[in-house]
Design an enzyme around this catalytic site. Structure first.
Site, PDB file in Angstrom:
ATOM      1  N   ASP A 167     -31.587   4.579  -7.246  1.00 52.75           N
ATOM      2  CA  ASP A 167     -30.552   4.614  -8.284  1.00 52.75           C
ATOM      3  C   ASP A 167     -29.619   3.401  -8.123  1.00 52.75           C
ATOM      4  OD1 ASP A 167     -29.074   5.836 -10.358  1.00 52.75           O
ATOM      5  OD2 ASP A 167     -27.710   6.759  -8.897  1.00 52.75           O
ATOM      6  N   GLY A 204     -24.374   9.220 -15.821  1.00 51.95           N
ATOM      7  CA  GLY A 204     -23.042   9.826 -15.901  1.00 51.95           C
ATOM      8  C   GLY A 204     -23.017  11.163 -16.607  1.00 51.95           C
ATOM      9  N   THR A 241     -22.627  13.487  -9.150  1.00 56.76           N
ATOM     10  CA  THR A 241     -21.336  14.025  -8.713  1.00 56.76           C
ATOM     11  C   THR A 241     -21.320  15.555  -8.727  1.00 56.76           C
ATOM     12  OG1 THR A 241     -20.339  12.059  -9.699  1.00 56.76           O
ATOM     13  CG2 THR A 241     -18.849  13.833  -9.084  1.00 56.76           C
TER      14      THR A 241
HETATM   15  P1  13P Z   1     -22.476  11.327 -12.373  1.00 52.84           P
HETATM   16  O1  13P Z   1     -21.392  10.725 -11.547  1.00 52.84           O
HETATM   17  O2  13P Z   1     -21.978  11.717 -13.724  1.00 52.84           O
HETATM   18  O3  13P Z   1     -23.162  12.439 -11.696  1.00 52.84           O
HETATM   19  O4  13P Z   1     -23.539  10.152 -12.624  1.00 52.84           O
HETATM   20  C1  13P Z   1     -24.844  10.216 -12.188  1.00 52.84           C
HETATM   21  C2  13P Z   1     -25.526   8.914 -12.350  1.00 52.84           C
HETATM   22  O5  13P Z   1     -25.477   8.287 -13.377  1.00 52.84           O
HETATM   23  C3  13P Z   1     -26.293   8.411 -11.218  1.00 52.84           C
HETATM   24  O6  13P Z   1     -26.824   7.165 -11.479  1.00 52.84           O
HETATM   25 ZN    ZN Z   2     -25.678   6.025 -12.842  1.00 50.60          ZN
END
Ligand code: 13P
Ligand code: ZN
Length: 285
Positions: free
Chosen positions: A80, A209, A233
């Site tokens: 990621d 996100g 998150t």
């Molecule tokens: P979050 O912070 O919303 O979980 O984002 C996850 C994400 O985009 C990981 O690349």
């Molecule tokens: Zn991300």
């Protein structure tokens, strides 16, 4: 079954569902995700950010590969937000089946150049590549990546970008942010923009996100062509909340197996709920 992202998401793209990607930073998170995928018979993407990989060590990838081979569901191991060519090479060497190279903060030309270079190298060893065009926001200091201002993805630039780079999947910016949305802040999702991008770009589209998005928002995005939805998150928050509650209730607890069991259960519950919203439960076959 271990798969790369291109093959995994080709099915999702064709059948109009999404596969969630869940970030992990320890074995409890990994185990919770595998348990959920098996129980739901859902394909899954296990994502690891370079900071998370530094924490776990690359050895965890071998464990995921072994579990993926034994699993009855398709599993992809994805880097990621890879920031450099070197980080991506380390991931490929470690056994990832998919990598993201995030050049979203670079100029359009430089973003193309680095993605093209990564795609050429990764494709030579059957590893898929995700690029990003536009910027995802960031709501807090703990968020792993993100810009102060969201730059929404331009559909025509996206077409050019995909053609010029050869990436397999494209992360687009339609209004989400990494991290937890503060109380009262609602992401402004541009669903019409997503529809336009989807009509012009045929490769699978990725939503970053997604923590804190309502079920309706996620389903609306999937309905309009998102094939991969990233959650990081939320998992950390669910994990920590459960462990904190355990310790508050039983302050004498000293056994990491007890924390681990609690963490696995919390992660599993969240993962199963998000799989349902993405429409991928029961889709393993
Ligand atoms: P979050 O912070 O919303 O979980 O984002 C996850 C994400 O985009 C990981 O690349
Ligand atoms: Zn991300």
């Amino acid at each position: 079954m271990l798969m790369n992202m291109k093959d995994l998401l080709a099915v999702a793209n064709e059948h109009k569902f999404a596969v969630p990607a869940f970030n992990i930073s320890d074995y409890s998170m990994m185990n919770g995700i595998f348990e959920a995928s098996e129980e739901k018979q859902a394909p899954v993407i296990i994502a690891i950010h370079p900071d998370e990989l530094k924490h776990t060590g690359t050895e965890i990838v071998k464990a995921i590969i072994e579990k993926a081979h034994k699993a009855t569901v398709p599993v992809c191991i994805h880097l990621d937000h890879g920031a450099t060519f070197e980080q991506v090479m380390l991931a490929i060497q470690s056994g990832f089946t998919s990598v993201m190279i995030d050049g979203s903060s670079l100029s359009f030309e430089d973003n193309i150049a680095v993605c093209k270079k990564v795609a050429e190298a990764a494709h030579a060893v059957n590893v898929s590549v995700e690029g990003e065009l536009g910027t995802i926001g960031s709501t807090d200091a703990q968020a792993e990546a993100g810009a102060n201002t969201i730059i929404y993805t331009d559909p025509d630039a996206a077409v050019k970008f995909v053609e010029a780079t050869g990436v397999d999947t494209l992360a687009i910016a339609i209004g989400t942010s990494h991290g937890i949305y503060p109380k009262g802040m609602k992401p402004e999702l541009k669903l019409d923009l997503l529809k336009v991008i989807k009509s012009k770009v045929s490769i699978p589209l990725v939503l970053h996100g997604a923590s804190g998005l309502s079920d309706e928002d996620v389903m609306d995005c999937v309905k309009r062509g998102i094939c991969k939805v990233n959650f990081a998150t939320e998992l950390r928050a669910a994990y920590s909340k459960a462990v904190k509650e355990l310790l508050a209730e039983k302050p004498d607890t000293i056994d990491p197996k007890a924390y681990g069991k609690t963490a696995i259960a919390a992660v599993k519950e969240l993962v199963m709920a998000r799989m349902k919203v993405c429409g991928c439960d029961g889709k393993a076959e």
